[in-house]
Design a protein around this motif. Structure first.
Motif, PDB file in Angstrom:
ATOM      1  N   GLY A  72       0.821  -1.213   0.000  1.00 21.97           N
ATOM      2  CA  GLY A  72       0.000   0.000   0.000  1.00 21.97           C
ATOM      3  C   GLY A  72       0.851   1.258   0.000  1.00 21.97           C
ATOM      4  O   GLY A  72       0.541   2.233  -0.699  1.00 21.97           O
ATOM      5  N   ALA A  73       1.935   1.244   0.788  1.00 17.90           N
ATOM      6  CA  ALA A  73       2.825   2.404   0.838  1.00 17.90           C
ATOM      7  C   ALA A  73       3.488   2.638  -0.513  1.00 17.90           C
ATOM      8  O   ALA A  73       3.636   3.798  -0.970  1.00 17.90           O
ATOM      9  N   LEU A  74       3.887   1.561  -1.205  1.00 18.61           N
ATOM     10  CA  LEU A  74       4.505   1.699  -2.522  1.00 18.61           C
ATOM     11  C   LEU A  74       3.521   2.274  -3.539  1.00 18.61           C
ATOM     12  O   LEU A  74       3.872   3.129  -4.365  1.00 18.61           O
ATOM     13  N   VAL A  75       2.268   1.787  -3.477  1.00 15.62           N
ATOM     14  CA  VAL A  75       1.244   2.299  -4.406  1.00 15.62           C
ATOM     15  C   VAL A  75       0.994   3.776  -4.174  1.00 15.62           C
ATOM     16  O   VAL A  75       0.923   4.582  -5.122  1.00 15.62           O
ATOM     17  N   LEU A  76       0.859   4.170  -2.875  1.00 17.73           N
ATOM     18  CA  LEU A  76       0.616   5.568  -2.555  1.00 17.73           C
ATOM     19  C   LEU A  76       1.792   6.437  -2.981  1.00 17.73           C
ATOM     20  O   LEU A  76       1.614   7.541  -3.540  1.00 17.73           O
ATOM     21  N   THR A  77       3.015   5.947  -2.728  1.00 18.51           N
ATOM     22  CA  THR A  77       4.203   6.713  -3.131  1.00 18.51           C
ATOM     23  C   THR A  77       4.245   6.884  -4.646  1.00 18.51           C
ATOM     24  O   THR A  77       4.549   7.984  -5.162  1.00 18.51           O
ATOM     25  N   GLY A  78       3.923   5.829  -5.391  1.00 15.13           N
ATOM     26  CA  GLY A  78       3.900   5.926  -6.857  1.00 15.13           C
ATOM     27  C   GLY A  78       2.845   6.907  -7.348  1.00 15.13           C
ATOM     28  O   GLY A  78       3.075   7.667  -8.304  1.00 15.13           O
ATOM     29  N   PHE A  79       1.666   6.882  -6.683  1.00 16.72           N
ATOM     30  CA  PHE A  79       0.600   7.794  -7.087  1.00 16.72           C
ATOM     31  C   PHE A  79       0.997   9.251  -6.876  1.00 16.72           C
ATOM     32  O   PHE A  79       0.826  10.111  -7.765  1.00 16.72           O
ATOM     33  N   VAL A  80       1.570   9.542  -5.679  1.00 17.17           N
ATOM     34  CA  VAL A  80       1.994  10.922  -5.385  1.00 17.17           C
ATOM     35  C   VAL A  80       3.119  11.343  -6.320  1.00 17.17           C
ATOM     36  O   VAL A  80       3.138  12.474  -6.846  1.00 17.17           O
ATOM     37  N   ALA A  81       4.066  10.438  -6.587  1.00 19.57           N
ATOM     38  CA  ALA A  81       5.172  10.773  -7.490  1.00 19.57           C
ATOM     39  C   ALA A  81       4.651  11.049  -8.901  1.00 19.57           C
ATOM     40  O   ALA A  81       5.130  11.959  -9.600  1.00 19.57           O
ATOM     41  N   GLY A  82       3.641  10.290  -9.342  1.00 21.08           N
ATOM     42  CA  GLY A  82       3.049  10.529 -10.667  1.00 21.08           C
ATOM     43  C   GLY A  82       2.379  11.893 -10.770  1.00 21.08           C
ATOM     44  O   GLY A  82       2.503  12.587 -11.785  1.00 21.08           O
ATOM     45  N   LEU A  83       1.639  12.265  -9.707  1.00 23.85           N
ATOM     46  CA  LEU A  83       0.997  13.580  -9.698  1.00 23.85           C
ATOM     47  C   LEU A  83       2.026  14.702  -9.776  1.00 23.85           C
ATOM     48  O   LEU A  83       1.865  15.676 -10.538  1.00 23.85           O
ATOM     49  N   LEU A  84       3.083  14.584  -8.960  1.00 22.73           N
ATOM     50  CA  LEU A  84       4.117  15.618  -8.970  1.00 22.73           C
ATOM     51  C   LEU A  84       4.806  15.707 -10.322  1.00 22.73           C
ATOM     52  O   LEU A  84       5.076  16.811 -10.838  1.00 22.73           O
ATOM     53  N   TRP A  85       5.107  14.539 -10.911  1.00 26.83           N
ATOM     54  CA  TRP A  85       5.773  14.544 -12.215  1.00 26.83           C
ATOM     55  C   TRP A  85       4.882  15.160 -13.286  1.00 26.83           C
ATOM     56  O   TRP A  85       5.342  15.934 -14.126  1.00 26.83           O
ATOM     57  N   GLY A  86       3.587  14.842 -13.243  1.00 27.34           N
ATOM     58  CA  GLY A  86       2.650  15.425 -14.213  1.00 27.34           C
ATOM     59  C   GLY A  86       2.541  16.924 -14.052  1.00 27.34           C
ATOM     60  O   GLY A  86       2.491  17.670 -15.048  1.00 27.34           O
ATOM     61  N   TRP A  87       2.466  17.395 -12.809  1.00 25.69           N
ATOM     62  CA  TRP A  87       2.355  18.840 -12.573  1.00 25.69           C
ATOM     63  C   TRP A  87       3.613  19.555 -13.049  1.00 25.69           C
ATOM     64  O   TRP A  87       3.528  20.620 -13.701  1.00 25.69           O
ATOM     65  N   LEU A  88       4.786  18.990 -12.762  1.00 29.55           N
ATOM     66  CA  LEU A  88       6.033  19.617 -13.203  1.00 29.55           C
ATOM     67  C   LEU A  88       6.135  19.637 -14.728  1.00 29.55           C
ATOM     68  O   LEU A  88       6.591  20.630 -15.334  1.00 29.55           O
ATOM     69  N   SER A  89       5.677  18.574 -15.358  1.00 29.26           N
ATOM     70  CA  SER A  89       5.732  18.521 -16.827  1.00 29.26           C
ATOM     71  C   SER A  89       4.841  19.587 -17.444  1.00 29.26           C
ATOM     72  O   SER A  89       5.231  20.257 -18.405  1.00 29.26           O
ATOM     73  N   ARG A  90       3.618  19.737 -16.907  1.00 26.09           N
ATOM     74  CA  ARG A  90       2.714  20.761 -17.440  1.00 26.09           C
ATOM     75  C   ARG A  90       3.264  22.164 -17.198  1.00 26.09           C
ATOM     76  O   ARG A  90       3.143  23.049 -18.048  1.00 26.09           O
ATOM     77  N   TRP A  91       3.882  22.355 -16.034  1.00 21.96           N
ATOM     78  CA  TRP A  91       4.443  23.671 -15.735  1.00 21.96           C
ATOM     79  C   TRP A  91       5.572  24.016 -16.694  1.00 21.96           C
ATOM     80  O   TRP A  91       5.655  25.128 -17.219  1.00 21.96           O
TER      81      TRP A  91
END
Length: 421
Positions: free
Chosen positions: A394-413
């Motif tokens: 569960g911790a790995l899934v949550l970490t991957g989800f948060v990392a994906g959101l951050l990467w997507g936001w940085l890419s759009r920025w």
């Protein structure tokens, strides 16, 4: 006001403490407790005529023994009650019957006065016979009483000369009493007969045999054995199993010792409540020569004879102790008043004595019984059948989800900035 109340309370507490001290002398209680639990050691020294031989570092065996005793007496821990017994020290004649009674307590087992003990040892002169068996019987009596560890340290340079009282059989009889007494032996002559006899004496009680040929070795080894007596150990409780479960003794958690005849069985009973787990182990020692290929079987059975679980071990003559164990978890019950289940522990051995070897007393048996709370209700079988690893996944899934959101936001920025420029 508060300060005065605290002061008054402190004075009352002090008066109560002093009153308790007068009513129950702390020193006396502590002394009684310490005395009851003090470890006891008796050094048994062979003072037979052969101890005058000069083959240990250029001096006599007796001189080496005296030096070792003096050094050990200086280093004996304060909590150890120590005594000294001799064999063959007083009779100078040739009458075998009289010579085989020649054993005496040179210094009584108790609080050590080093000066007195050394003075007593200094008077010894190699004299008579070698009545090892009678000396061991007397030494066992010297160490009776109290709850602390008890150890005999025997120093000899030859075989017992007072057969048919076999000192090895004497050691087995002492062990069979279940009094938790250990005999360690030290041999000053490396011949095979002496080694075999002293080894047999030590093995019968769970002690050690050491061959010594130098003064320093003797002093160091005796000192180690005396120090070991001060180490806390669990003393087995003597019990006596039966041939049938219905008459067997009921055991609580603890360490027990018994004797089992060759090829026979012993039963013991243990009560196990719902939600508890029974853990039991047994060790059977071959304290004499046995035929190769043997085994020990431990079974947990119901009072009606139905087998619940078993443990077994086998040997081929390369070791003198064989062990096995078992575990039995008793399921929890919805009824809070559910009675305990009586479990019968059956211990069977397949040892057989070698030709000419006595079969009595039986083989030494050490049994450990532990009844503990059973495992909880499947706390390790969690959501989705993933066991204890679910939280990590569960911790790995949550970490991957948060990392994906951050990467997507940085890419759009970064893309927005690029278009603006």
């Amino acid at each position: 006001m508060i300060t005065r109340q605290r002061l008054a309370a402190g004075i009352c507490a002090l008066l109560a403490t002093l009153t308790a001290g007068v009513a129950f002398p702390a020193g006396a209680v502590a002394d009684e407790t310490d005395s009851a639990a003090s470890p006891k050691v008796e050094l048994v020294l062979d003072v037979s005529g052969s101890m005058s031989a000069r083959d240990i570092d250029g001096g006599s065996r007796m001189a080496a023994a005296k030096q070792a005793f003096n050094e050990v007496l200086d280093a004996t821990p304060e909590e150890v009650q120590l005594g000294i017994r001799t064999l063959g020290a007083n009779y100078h004649g040739n009458d075998r019957k009289t010579g085989c009674k020649d054993t005496a307590q040179l210094y009584p087992v108790g609080t050590l006065n080093r000066t007195e003990a050394k003075t007593a040892v200094a008077t010894l002169t190699p004299t008579g016979w070698t009545p090892i068996g009678p000396a061991l019987l007397k030494a066992a009596d010297d160490l009776n009483g109290g709850d602390g560890t008890r150890r005999i340290v025997l120093i000899s340079d030859g075989e017992d000369t007072c057969q048919p009282l076999d000192p090895c059989e004497v050691a087995r009889e002492i062990a069979a009493k279940g009094i938790g007494l250990t005999i360690d032996t030290l041999g000053l002559v490396p011949d095979a007969k002496t080694r075999d006899q002293l080894s047999c004496i030590a093995d019968a009680t769970g002690g050690t045999y050491t061959s010594v040929q130098h003064k320093e070795e003797l002093s160091d080894r005796v000192g180690q054995l005396v120090d070991r007596a001060a180490d806390p150990v669990v003393t087995p409780v003597a019990t006596e199993g039966t041939a049938q479960c219905s008459a067997a003794p009921t055991l609580k958690s603890g360490l027990y010792t018994d004797r089992e005849e060759f090829g026979k069985q012993r039963f013991y009973r243990v009560d196990v409540n719902p939600g508890q787990e029974l853990r039991a182990s047994v060790s059977v020692g071959a304290d004499r020569e046995v035929n190769p290929d043997y085994g020990v079987l431990m079974r947990a059975v119901t009072v009606h004879g139905r087998e619940i679980v078993r443990g077994e071990g086998t040997g081929n003559g390369r070791t003198d102790v064989i062990s096995t164990g078992l575990r039995y978890p008793k399921a929890e019950s919805d009824d809070d008043n559910a009675p305990a289940e009586t479990v019968c522990l059956q211990i069977t051995n397949s040892f057989s004595a070698a030709s000419g070897v006595k079969t009595t007393p039986g083989l030494p048996l050490e049994l450990t019984v532990d009844v503990v709370d059973g495992p909880g209700k499947a706390s390790d079988v969690a959501s989705f059948g993933l066991g204890r690893g679910w939280w990590l996944l569960g911790a790995l899934v949550l970490t991957g989800f948060v990392a994906g959101l951050l990467w997507g936001w940085l890419s759009r920025w970064r893309l927005a900035v690029w278009r603006t420029n």
